[in-house]
Design an enzyme around this catalytic site. Structure first.
Site: not given
Ligand code: GAL
Ligand code: ZN
Length: 673
Positions: A157, A310
């Site tokens: 991320e 995710e």
């Protein structure tokens, strides 16, 4: 994007992927054995390992402890579970910040951010870079050729920002490359304003906290730089991996419409696009928002399958009030991603943590263990994916494109503008929802995309546009396409300088309309379609005049009464010409739906449900390959007509009439007979 490697590299032998983040370092090894058995029973075939393992692998500077990771990979390899191995560089160990404080990020006020959490690194730090690349090199050398290694997960991320002196120096280098000399920079930044002229490169800093509004072009360039600086680091890690394992695909996980990272620039640098996505259970727009983001992921991969890296089985732990997901909800969300092009459906995380900041985050195996309602759902979902294996690799065909651009987003959402209530992603969603509700598939595209082949191109907002991209939109409509342009578009050039003259200057001709004042509205604004029906708009209006376009709606009250609110223009002359729409306000959802229906009719585009009728409210209809997915996000059962005899891949049941979907139900209909 290299076409040689992609999701197909993973799905070829495994079918659809199912799994999640696996953090075995949080557990004694006897638990690993149980994990493997549970994973097999649930059909897990991909786990992401090592995302936060830097301190475990390198307990002190230069040390290496790979033994535990060897055992994890061997265990997975023996069980036939593929490993998505992460470079552990998202979260450096405390020793890095302790010994080299210059690796720690500094915020815009000049405060250093400390370790004790995660992500504490400066993207421009030389020491961070060296240490990160060193562990990545050793990791790649160690696991190149390991049978369990199937995918590389670079960092995690990306989105870190730092205002330290080292970052400022890197920013200056970036600016020198962009502008060549200080004259170029002064001109681009408009530094004659407020006495901001720079006479020496050393004077230039990052946009640190200042007494009042900061130079908007400095801010814009800073955001460009921050995305580029992280990308440079990503690339450096990637190149090490690629050199050592040329046949293993590489990804890094995006976060949907995430402002700090220009995902168009990034996506071309990875083999697989992957995303972390956490819809808010209490958000009524979540299903449409998710669909939009899934379409973006497909767009980033230029139509190729992507990986949902995710998602959560139930409540997360980082919202103030974390609503759980009712039974059937995560499955519905997972299948939604699949229907919109995902070939892998993974979760954060496999087993719920006992300690640490994410103790209360959902997992595939909850604290209560495997003998639970939640884990039973996980297992059932993993198993049912096998029945959908034939969908892997299939495209999601779309005849509608929607343009979205990071630089325009950055430039628009600058302080000191007419209204901070006109935002890039809100506008994007507003124009996306009516298409989604009608079962019309959309490709998200960058402003310089090749628009050939699209029947309708929607530009919800393009505040910043280059001459070239504006010309391409113009050519598209003049050449037969249908173009819809939302308000406050075409306002600035790539330096964020206002394009003077009547607006939107570079699109004026194709739109057959132009304006002279942006007028943020205090309240709701009444409007009227040419046929007489009224609708409301809100927040934003413009004083616009038709210059060849036909006003299809006008303002019906206030100072703008009788002035055009929505215009439709036959763009260009001759039989091959298209149509351009301009929307000079923010119509409420139903009116935007009406406008969308008209533009779809202009373009001859119909939804996925027969006769082009919109599916019942709450039902999503999307075609992947020849499979029609119907997903009921609504609270009521719904009956949906289907095109002809079909088999539901999920149940094997044949059907040829309307399908009844209880809430949260999904069917995947393959035409049959
Ligand atoms: C993501 C992150 C994971 C985990 C998860 C929790 O942002 O990549 O490591 O923190 O969120 O929702
Ligand atoms: Zn820094």
């Amino acid at each position: 994007m290299t076409a040689r490697l992609g999701m197909h590299t993973l799905t070829r032998d495994r079918g659809l992927l199912f799994g999640g983040d696996y953090n075995p370092e949080q557990w004694p090894e006897h638990v690993w054995a149980e994990d493997v058995e549970l994973m097999k029973a649930a059909g897990v075939n991909l786990v992401t390992v090592g995302v936060f393992s830097w301190a475990r692998i390198e307990p002190e500077p230069g040390a290496r402890d790979f033994g535990w990771l060897d055992r994890v990979l061997d265990l997975m390899g023996a069980a036939g579970i593929a490993v998505d191995l992460a470079t552990p560089t998202a979260s450096p160990p405390p020793w890095l910040g302790h010994r080299w404080p210059e690796t720690l990020p500094v915020d815009e006020s000049g405060h250093r951010l400390w370790y004790g959490s995660r992500n504490q690194f400066c993207p421009s730090s030389r020491v961070y870079r060296e240490r990160a690349l060193s562990i990545v090199t050793d990791l790649a050398d160690r696991y190149a050729g390991h049978p369990a290694l199937a995918l590389w997960h670079v960092g995690n991320e990306y989105g870190q920002i730092c205002h330290c002196d080292e970052s400022a120096a890197a920013f200056r280098t970036w600016l020198e490359e962009r502008y060549g000399d200080l004259d170029g920079l002064n001109e681009a930044w408009g530094t004659t304003f407020w006495s901001q002229r720079y006479g020496d490169w050393a004077e230039i800093v990052t946009p640190r906290r200042a007494p009042y509004l900061i130079n908007p072009t400095q801010n814009l360039d800073w955001q460009r730089f921050c995305s580029d600086a992280l990308l440079a680091h990503y690339r450096a890690e990637r190149d090490i991996l690629r050199e050592r394992t040329p046949d293993t695909p590489i990804t890094t996980n995006f976060m949907g419409l995430f402002k700090p990272v220009d995902s168009w620039a990034w996506a071309g640098e990875e083999d697989i696009v992957s995303n972390d996505w956490y819809p808010e259970p209490g958000d009524p727009l979540a299903p449409a928002r998710s669909a939009l983001v899934h379409d973006l992921m497909r767009g980033l991969g230029r139509g190729r399958p992507w990986l949902l890296m995710e998602q959560a089985t139930t409540g997360v732990n980082w919202r103030p009030h974390n609503l759980p997901k009712p039974p059937g909800q995560f499955r519905l969300e997972s299948l939604q991603a699949l229907a919109r092009g995902a070939d892998g459906l993974c979760y954060f995380q496999w087993r719920a943590s006992r300690f640490g900041a994410e103790r209360f985050h959902a997992a595939m195996v909850p604290h209560a263990g495997a003998d639970t309602r939640l884990h039973a759902e996980v297992r059932a979902h993993g198993q049912e994916l096998r029945r959908l294996a034939s969908v892997a690799g299939e495209p999601v065909p779309a005849r509608v494109a929607m343009v979205f651009d990071w630089a325009s987003w950055w430039a628009l959402e600058e302080r000191g503008r007419p209204s901070d209530r006109l935002n890039a992603t809100d506008q994007l969603l507003a124009y996306y929802v009516p298409l989604w509700e009608r079962g019309v598939s959309v490709d998200l595209v960058p402003p310089d995309a090749d628009l050939t082949g699209y029947a309708l191109v929607v530009v919800p907002n393009l505040f910043l546009v280059s001459d070239r991209d504006a010309a391409a939109l113009t050519d598209y409509a003049r050449g037969g396409g249908v173009l819809v342009v939302g308000p406050f578009s075409g306002v600035v050039d790539p330096r964020a300088h206002i394009r003077t003259g009547r607006f939107p200057a570079p699109l004026r001709e194709v739109l057959g309309a132009s304006g002279e004042e942006w007028l943020p509205a205090a309240e709701e604004v009444r409007c009227r379609w040419a046929g007489g029906a009224e609708f409301t708009a809100h927040t934003w209006t413009e004083l616009v005049a038709a210059e060849g376009a036909e006003p299809v709606a006008e303002f019906a009250g206030g100072d703008l009464a009788g002035r055009p609110a929505v215009l439709r223009h036959r763009a260009g002359d001759g039989p091959g010409s298209g149509i351009a729409w301009y929307v000079a306000t923010m119509p409420e959802p139903e009116a935007l739906g009406e406008l969308t229906a008209r533009a779809l009719a202009d373009a001859g585009v119909r939804g996925a449900v027969p006769d082009g009728a919109p599916p019942p409210p709450g039902v999503e209809a999307v075609r992947r390959g020849e499979v029609l997915f119907l997903l009921n996000h609504g609270a009521e059962a719904a009956s949906v007509p289907i095109p002809g005899p079909a088999v539901d891949l999920l149940t094997g049941a044949a059907t040829d009439g309307p399908v009844t979907l209880p809430p949260r139900a999904v069917v995947a209909l393959r035409p049959h007979g």
